[in-house]
Design an enzyme around this catalytic site. Structure first.
Site, PDB file in Angstrom:
ATOM      1  N   GLY A 123      -2.160  -0.884  -8.803  1.00  0.00           N
ATOM      2  CA  GLY A 123      -1.018   0.014  -8.958  1.00  0.00           C
ATOM      3  C   GLY A 123       0.062  -0.192  -7.926  1.00  0.00           C
ATOM      4  CE  LYS A 124      -2.729  -1.803  -2.934  1.00  0.00           C
ATOM      5  NZ  LYS A 124      -3.551  -2.716  -2.112  1.00  0.00           N
ATOM      6  CB  VAL A 125       3.136  -5.629  -7.317  1.00  0.00           C
ATOM      7  CG1 VAL A 125       4.260  -6.538  -7.793  1.00  0.00           C
ATOM      8  CG2 VAL A 125       3.099  -5.583  -5.800  1.00  0.00           C
ATOM      9  CG  ASP A 130      -2.307  -0.498   0.914  1.00  0.00           C
ATOM     10  OD1 ASP A 130      -2.555  -0.800  -0.261  1.00  0.00           O
ATOM     11  OD2 ASP A 130      -3.128  -0.590   1.833  1.00  0.00           O
ATOM     12  CG  HIS A 170       6.466  -2.446  -4.124  1.00  0.00           C
ATOM     13  ND1 HIS A 170       7.348  -1.718  -3.345  1.00  0.00           N
ATOM     14  CD2 HIS A 170       5.282  -2.408  -3.460  1.00  0.00           C
ATOM     15  CE1 HIS A 170       6.713  -1.257  -2.265  1.00  0.00           C
ATOM     16  NE2 HIS A 170       5.450  -1.658  -2.309  1.00  0.00           N
TER      17      HIS A 170
END
Lengths: 374, 374, 374, 374
Positions: free
Chosen positions: A324-326, A281, A296
């Site tokens: 949209g995190k990894v 997050d 990430h």
């Protein structure tokens, strides 16, 4: 929290009622949990190499090892290790300590249990014990309770020692400057306590090693562990006087700051849970704070959680990319219980040696000035 | 937390770059998630009755239903519902709301996502969407991201709406009295916000229903959800001015107080994770605080987690008894994904009607005086 | 198989050594397994309807129920039920019997255990018993063995009764025309035996119902069950005289003939294993035999097997389409233990009633002429 | 089986419709599956030694390795290897071949797919191919079918080559003496075919190595594989003329004979399914035939199957002891996907070298005289 209607915090262990020491020893006669040392196993490289063109989990594991090595070769990239599940008690402590010692990890996000109940616990000189196979059945748990022995599947813990661990966290908190702190500050205080007390009373201490090397440790559910007892006991003892409190929002702020200050990041995740979600997050949080943080870049997860219940622990790293995190280029999930897969992946990365080009990022030092102004 | 080197919190949704509304609508064309209403299914009783003398999960489920009914018939017993996994978004919201409405639950301990990102989100008038089957593959997650759609396995969420939810939590926190609060106080403030804004914008709101009925909701990893963004944004906006902070230790203290004031307790656990562990631990915490609290008397858990990795989510309720947390007489684990088993168990208990003898315990009111003195 | 160096087949139960009847009764004091009757549960329809717009397994289950109903409404389509796992002993017998009685199934492909050790066993008047919960631990298995009680997870079987079942299969085989037979012929002979012996000694017998209604039952690993003991005992007793043998290739030929003669087919699969693979393969076998057989048009599978080990039991129905076995339009996997999901899916289809337009296909009669010439 | 109304067996591959060779090559561009060679990895011993005092799967795996080593040191004990799941295609072929070469296994009981579709297939010079990660999703299975490529999770097979494998089995069966044969005789004939055709067209062939070393291979569901197509095609081509048939009862008889002639036995089981059950059952079958056969003395199983559905694949080895099949002193289940755990366990046993005292038992020779008289 007010003191209310009780006189003092109970310090006596409550469980041990009928246990004679000899019988307790019977339960503990199967030896201590020993931590695997992958640094002494260069043969792991050939094993993982042999798995690269197989199928199923072997191939996935080899790819995860490759990604981990590549992440470490990318010296710009900050590596965050997330820990969920009973990993320290299971014999993986030295694997994580060696990662810290060799600059293979820049921050740790963990369940409180791994850090306090297990690592700090061992740092105080206590041990985890191998449980006899039949105890797994659960049919002896009443008897274990009589002897004040706690069970984690196939492992035993002396409840009296755990109470000492609880109490020690309170003592450390009592000695801290009153005010709201992040879990990172609390875990650092625990490391400092070990340092001032003559160092850890075991060969390898994650909390101590991180303290010495400025690797921050976050526990985003910090009250859900031995330290939680310490926090409550401290608060009750202080009554209306100034006291330390755990500010969980600060955890999120601080970890996000690391993302902002070192935008390129990669994740090495063991299990899922709060540590996985919380760490993923920070990309979004950086964005909320007005920073155009990249996803990430690398992500490896070792888990036995099943994808089909939609829970976060098992959610694929691809799914995280919809949030949209990894990023999805260098991501790999490995479906395995951690004690089997983690030594192979980390052992591979250790002996490949790409980490040798890395310098310690000492991320804790990035947070100290901010904290000073907090 | 200091304001540091950025001007203001970013309010614009960051993800939606290329999406035309029409294409986004294509993804959302498969309808909304609808919440099952077990109160309209009296036929569940006969189904569960028919499972009682079968084998495997059917028998376990019937036993879990029996224990749940027995727990509700025991009017002294306080019932704590723990929630982990994406349950509200999966269509179980009305099941939990009906439990609250009918005095079948006295406190809730949950991941933040269920309470804030999902229930409060729907209370603001937003929806969860059925994802087309092929999206489960993860191969469309890049495209989803282009349209600012977040995916939970087979369910979609509009990221722009979620950002509004984040922002709303900040507004609520901005309006609160500065100081350290438990997650219970924050979730109550969210319920109060709904009440003052004309009620929830959906048929059933868990957070609102709990507010109206004084059922406390705890999120022991409260910063690990939409509210976490609100907390950070609030803190950054306030800079050095007084602000609200989440005091996670207070959560543990408060939930333990409920155990102390109503010693007879039972657990209805869905998934494991922090909510399970945290809630089990209050028995020990009460003991640490000098109270001879009995173990949780009833315990039912629905989970797909596997026991063999020793993680807490999957640890048996028998194992918890070695720690002195859960009694072993009335305990049952049900190995099933929650959307299948929970409607059957709760539906059974609802139509058996033992809850009709229960009165609302209004546990939130037990905590208010303590809070006043906090 | 030659008789060799032993005099006769051992008929005495070998295990019961120390057991006193009273103690054995203690183990059997928890009652008999009872079979769920979905025909008496019209309420299932509303429950499944309520799951259709939820997420995860609930949504999958509702879709599987819809496909099953649609498959039954397609009166051209022949429905093949595949059974793996201990299903009859688990209380699902009446579900399958009702499917046969109501023309909801045209052929069965099963592990031998379900058909012989469990259904034929109950047809002889024997019972399955509910095991006390603690027996699941395995710690009492030595004691169970002393009492000649066999355990299937949470269910007990009297080994002496099972030996009678073994012996009865031998007697049936002894009475058959010597020669090579398919498992279908053997299971039919078992049904005929029941018919000639005054009918089954239990309320519902799958093997008998199929016999009466010309629903063929195939066991593609037929020697891997109670009948295997009968086959070996028969062969040994016959020595060099003509005897019956199980011709496994004939199974494959016969089932493929059904596909050729009734090209439109659908699968209702419970568990995976040999029954799943074998039945999927008949599409390819028909092709090999020069027939342009269409893929299975409908396919539903209920399983807990995990996809990530690449094993057949868990392989997705989409994967089967790469092999040309299963079409992908109407296919659905349901991740659930069978005792929970199967009553809901079949109960839904039963009460929706699309099967009422179906006539019995009496597929066994399609094979009889071919057999005459075999 | 009668010939019926078709002229000849269809020999043309049916699936490849639109595929251009270049595009098919795109799918096959990710390389061949390569088989791990544990004999070159002495470092495995130290890795497993490091796992012995850990917890969870690591400890279980080390114990399984110890039991395997102990079983091999017990030179009286006959070792039966059971194989279920796609193991040969997954890159474990050389592990099993090396076990055979080094007298670490005396008989194999397997699904037909491992032996015929995968090992015999590779022995004919064909390969398994690494599938690109995205193919796991199933969304490309229609396209794969267009190119006549079959998928096993993350692995591809050329369907045209598999049809050649099917046809070759028919040719071998055509050349055999008409009559009823066990699967052992069929697999031996396949090995003999390779021998007479100049040996296998790959470095390592399990079926060939077993042929040369008189290690019998049983496939108790022999028609459920590529050979099943050969059996049917052979039967159809022969029409009313004498033909070979697979006598599945003979499999059971023969394997039991091995138990009778070499009463001390141990099991090394990978996956569950029919091979596991069938092999466990020979203890009871020996008893039925009047021999006081001991239970299997050693038993190791590697599986991801879950115990909670009561299916045989996952049933504990303790449960088998209630049936009198497996002794409980030296048994260990390892919860892991096979590609990860099997190289470690077998590699450990190989490099410990206890097998060096073993002589080849050449069990196939024990069965030949009996067969002569059959």
């Amino acid at each position: 929290m007010a003191h209310e209607n009780f006189e003092s915090v109970n310090k006596t262990p409550m469980k041990a009622k009928s246990a004679g020491a000899s019988t307790k020893q019977d339960f503990l006669a199967h030896g201590q949990v020993k931590h695997i040392d992958v640094t002494k196993n260069p043969g792991i490289v050939a094993v993982v190499d042999g798995m690269r063109s197989m199928a199923f989990t072997a191939r996935d594991l080899a790819r995860a090892a490759d990604i981990t090595d590549k992440m470490l070769a990318d010296t710009e990239c900050g590596v965050i290790l997330t820990l969920a599940g009973s990993l320290i008690s299971a014999g993986l402590k030295k694997v994580f300590v060696d990662m810290v010692r060799n600059n293979m990890v820049d921050a740790i996000v963990s369940t409180g249990a791994n850090i306090v109940d297990q690592d700090f616990f061992e740092s105080l000189g206590f041990k985890h014990w191998v449980a006899e196979d039949k105890l797994k059945s659960g049919l002896f748990d009443g008897e274990l309770r009589e002897h004040a022995l706690d069970r984690i599947y196939d492992t035993l813990i002396d409840e009296e020692e755990l109470r000492i661990c609880d109490d020690t966290t309170q003592q450390v908190f009592d000695a801290m400057e009153p005010g709201a702190h992040s879990s990172r500050e609390f875990t650092r205080a625990l490391g400092e306590h070990l340092d001032k007390s003559g160092g850890p009373k075991c060969a390898d201490s994650l909390i101590y090693e991180c303290y010495k090397r400025d690797v921050p440790i976050f526990c985003p559910a910090f009250s859900d562990c031995s330290a939680g007892f310490g926090l409550v006991a401290h608060a009750v003892a202080r009554g209306d006087s100034p006291k330390v409190t755990w500010d969980g929002g600060k955890d999120f702020y601080e970890l996000t700051q690391l993302k902002i200050k070192n935008p390129s990041t990669g994740l090495f995740m063991i299990g899922g849970g709060v540590p996985k979600n919380f760490t993923q997050d920070i990309v979004v949080c950086a964005e909320v704070l007005g920073h155009d943080a990249p996803m990430h870049k690398y992500a490896v997860q070792v888990t036995v959680a099943d994808v089909r219940d939609g829970a976060l622990s098992s959610s694929t790293l691809k799914e995280a990319s919809s949030w949209g995190k990894v990023d999805t280029v260098y991501e790999q999930m490995v479906f395995s219980e951690a004690t089997l897969a983690v030594p192979l992946i980390v052992g591979y990365a250790y002996h490949k040696g790409s980490w040798k080009q890395r310098e310690a990022k000492r991320w804790a030092t990035l947070l100290e000035p901010a904290m000073a102004g907090a």
